[in-house]
Design a protein around this motif. Structure first.
Motif, PDB file in Angstrom:
ATOM      1  N   ASN A   1      -0.392  13.886 -11.275  1.00 50.51           N
ATOM      2  CA  ASN A   1      -0.697  15.231 -10.801  1.00 50.51           C
ATOM      3  C   ASN A   1       0.152  15.650  -9.601  1.00 50.51           C
ATOM      4  N   ALA A   2       1.409  15.261  -9.597  1.00 52.65           N
ATOM      5  CA  ALA A   2       2.291  15.578  -8.478  1.00 52.65           C
ATOM      6  C   ALA A   2       2.833  17.000  -8.582  1.00 52.65           C
ATOM      7  N   TYR A   3       3.297  17.509  -7.488  1.00 54.74           N
ATOM      8  CA  TYR A   3       3.817  18.874  -7.390  1.00 54.74           C
ATOM      9  C   TYR A   3       5.184  18.833  -6.709  1.00 54.74           C
ATOM     10  N   PRO A   4       6.016  19.866  -6.899  1.00 54.26           N
ATOM     11  CA  PRO A   4       7.335  19.882  -6.260  1.00 54.26           C
ATOM     12  C   PRO A   4       7.208  19.713  -4.742  1.00 54.26           C
ATOM     13  N   GLY A   5       7.998  18.820  -4.195  1.00 47.96           N
ATOM     14  CA  GLY A   5       7.967  18.537  -2.766  1.00 47.96           C
ATOM     15  C   GLY A   5       7.107  17.329  -2.413  1.00 47.96           C
ATOM     16  N   TYR A   6       6.298  16.879  -3.359  1.00 47.18           N
ATOM     17  CA  TYR A   6       5.471  15.685  -3.109  1.00 47.18           C
ATOM     18  C   TYR A   6       6.389  14.469  -2.982  1.00 47.18           C
ATOM     19  N   GLU A   7       6.041  13.593  -2.051  1.00 45.72           N
ATOM     20  CA  GLU A   7       6.851  12.405  -1.813  1.00 45.72           C
ATOM     21  C   GLU A   7       5.933  11.223  -1.526  1.00 45.72           C
ATOM     22  N   ALA A   8       6.270  10.082  -2.089  1.00 43.82           N
ATOM     23  CA  ALA A   8       5.481   8.867  -1.852  1.00 43.82           C
ATOM     24  C   ALA A   8       6.421   7.703  -1.545  1.00 43.82           C
ATOM     25  N   ARG A   9       5.892   6.765  -0.782  1.00 47.93           N
ATOM     26  CA  ARG A   9       6.658   5.565  -0.405  1.00 47.93           C
ATOM     27  C   ARG A   9       5.884   4.347  -0.898  1.00 47.93           C
ATOM     28  N   VAL A  10       6.585   3.489  -1.665  1.00 42.78           N
ATOM     29  CA  VAL A  10       5.980   2.276  -2.207  1.00 42.78           C
ATOM     30  C   VAL A  10       6.673   1.068  -1.562  1.00 42.78           C
TER      31      VAL A  10
ATOM     32  N   ALA B   1      11.399  -0.728   0.399  1.00 41.64           N
ATOM     33  CA  ALA B   1      10.503   0.352  -0.021  1.00 41.64           C
ATOM     34  C   ALA B   1      11.203   1.238  -1.039  1.00 41.64           C
ATOM     35  N   ILE B   2      10.410   1.783  -1.934  1.00 43.84           N
ATOM     36  CA  ILE B   2      10.874   2.726  -2.952  1.00 43.84           C
ATOM     37  C   ILE B   2      10.333   4.091  -2.560  1.00 43.84           C
ATOM     38  N   THR B   3      11.189   5.096  -2.567  1.00 41.66           N
ATOM     39  CA  THR B   3      10.759   6.461  -2.278  1.00 41.66           C
ATOM     40  C   THR B   3      10.825   7.281  -3.558  1.00 41.66           C
ATOM     41  N   VAL B   4       9.730   7.970  -3.843  1.00 42.41           N
ATOM     42  CA  VAL B   4       9.626   8.821  -5.038  1.00 42.41           C
ATOM     43  C   VAL B   4       9.469  10.255  -4.562  1.00 42.41           C
ATOM     44  N   LYS B   5      10.404  11.125  -4.988  1.00 40.86           N
ATOM     45  CA  LYS B   5      10.326  12.549  -4.642  1.00 40.86           C
ATOM     46  C   LYS B   5      10.176  13.348  -5.934  1.00 40.86           C
ATOM     47  N   VAL B   6       9.273  14.301  -5.891  1.00 40.03           N
ATOM     48  CA  VAL B   6       9.023  15.147  -7.062  1.00 40.03           C
ATOM     49  C   VAL B   6       9.833  16.431  -6.913  1.00 40.03           C
ATOM     50  N   GLY B   7      10.618  16.727  -7.945  1.00 34.80           N
ATOM     51  CA  GLY B   7      11.483  17.904  -7.922  1.00 34.80           C
ATOM     52  C   GLY B   7      10.817  19.154  -8.486  1.00 34.80           C
ATOM     53  N   ASP B   8      11.585  20.239  -8.482  1.00 35.91           N
ATOM     54  CA  ASP B   8      11.078  21.538  -8.935  1.00 35.91           C
ATOM     55  C   ASP B   8      10.719  21.554 -10.415  1.00 35.91           C
ATOM     56  N   GLY B   9      11.279  20.633 -11.196  1.00 36.02           N
ATOM     57  CA  GLY B   9      11.011  20.622 -12.637  1.00 36.02           C
ATOM     58  C   GLY B   9       9.728  19.914 -13.030  1.00 36.02           C
TER      59      GLY B   9
ATOM     60  N   THR C   1       0.838  -1.199   0.000  1.00 32.76           N
ATOM     61  CA  THR C   1       0.000   0.000   0.000  1.00 32.76           C
ATOM     62  C   THR C   1       0.873   1.248   0.000  1.00 32.76           C
ATOM     63  N   VAL C   2       0.633   2.117  -0.954  1.00 30.37           N
ATOM     64  CA  VAL C   2       1.418   3.346  -1.125  1.00 30.37           C
ATOM     65  C   VAL C   2       0.990   4.378  -0.083  1.00 30.37           C
ATOM     66  N   SER C   3       1.980   5.092   0.474  1.00 26.76           N
ATOM     67  CA  SER C   3       1.692   6.214   1.377  1.00 26.76           C
ATOM     68  C   SER C   3       2.376   7.458   0.816  1.00 26.76           C
ATOM     69  N   ASP C   4       1.839   8.644   1.156  1.00 24.54           N
ATOM     70  CA  ASP C   4       2.442   9.881   0.638  1.00 24.54           C
ATOM     71  C   ASP C   4       2.340  11.002   1.664  1.00 24.54           C
ATOM     72  N   ASN C   5       2.884  12.154   1.272  1.00 24.68           N
ATOM     73  CA  ASN C   5       2.890  13.302   2.190  1.00 24.68           C
ATOM     74  C   ASN C   5       1.843  14.354   1.827  1.00 24.68           C
ATOM     75  N   ASP C   6       0.834  13.980   1.037  1.00 28.87           N
ATOM     76  CA  ASP C   6      -0.265  14.912   0.762  1.00 28.87           C
ATOM     77  C   ASP C   6      -0.948  15.254   2.089  1.00 28.87           C
ATOM     78  N   PRO C   7      -1.233  16.536   2.326  1.00 31.13           N
ATOM     79  CA  PRO C   7      -1.931  16.898   3.571  1.00 31.13           C
ATOM     80  C   PRO C   7      -3.296  16.205   3.640  1.00 31.13           C
TER      81      PRO C   7
END
Length: 164
Positions: free
Chosen positions: A79-88, A135-143, A48-54
């Protein structure tokens, strides 16, 4: 002349006795054997994926789907934004009959807007029926671009435990 004949007869008799003794002590052994080989079969499954969306603001999401081959996970970031992070989280299973060496997790097709890491260090000699996880961590950058979907693949590298 009698002595020569006697010695010759004695030698002939001695050789005949040695041949008979050798024949009595030798034997032929015949046997049948059945050899069964083991199977090398492993798989990776996402959790189950978790993320840092408020809370209450599910703007972005990540989906993780097991590949048809059972050796990969397709990860899609929507639809991710800079600073978004998810853990798989994921589990690697040895479904075969021989121990396996799970040496690495590799990523292909990772877009430049994403930084992808994992905490999987591999598992040497994973026993039949055994599991290991990471676990795999996905971080979305400024680009990252708005309203964009990013996709990449994570794949396990498995070999027979004594093949290295």
């Amino acid at each position: 002349m009698k002595k020569v004949k006697f010695i010759g007869l004695a030698l002939l008799l001695a050789l005949a006795l040695m041949g008979a003794a050798f024949a009595a002590w030798s034997n032929t052994l015949t046997g049948n054997a059945t050899l069964e080989t083991g199977t090398l079969d492993s798989s990776i499954a996402p959790g189950t994926v978790s993320d840092n969306d408020p809370e209450g603001l599910d703007v972005a999401n990540v989906t993780a789907t097991a590949g048809e081959d059972g050796k990969s996970i397709a990860i899609t970031v929507n639809n991710a934004y800079p600073g978004y992070e998810a853990r798989v989280p994921f589990t690697v299973s040895n479904n075969g009959t021989i121990p396996v060496d799970v040496s690495d997790l590799t990523f292909t097709g990772v877009p430049e807007a994403l930084t992808v890491t994992d905490d999987f260090g591999g598992a040497n000699d994973l026993a039949p029926g055994g599991n290991t996880s990471g676990a795999i961590t996905v971080k979305v950058g400024d680009g990252a671009e708005q309203h964009t979907t990013y996709t990449f693949t994570a794949k396990i590298d498995v070999s027979q435990f004594n093949a290295h």
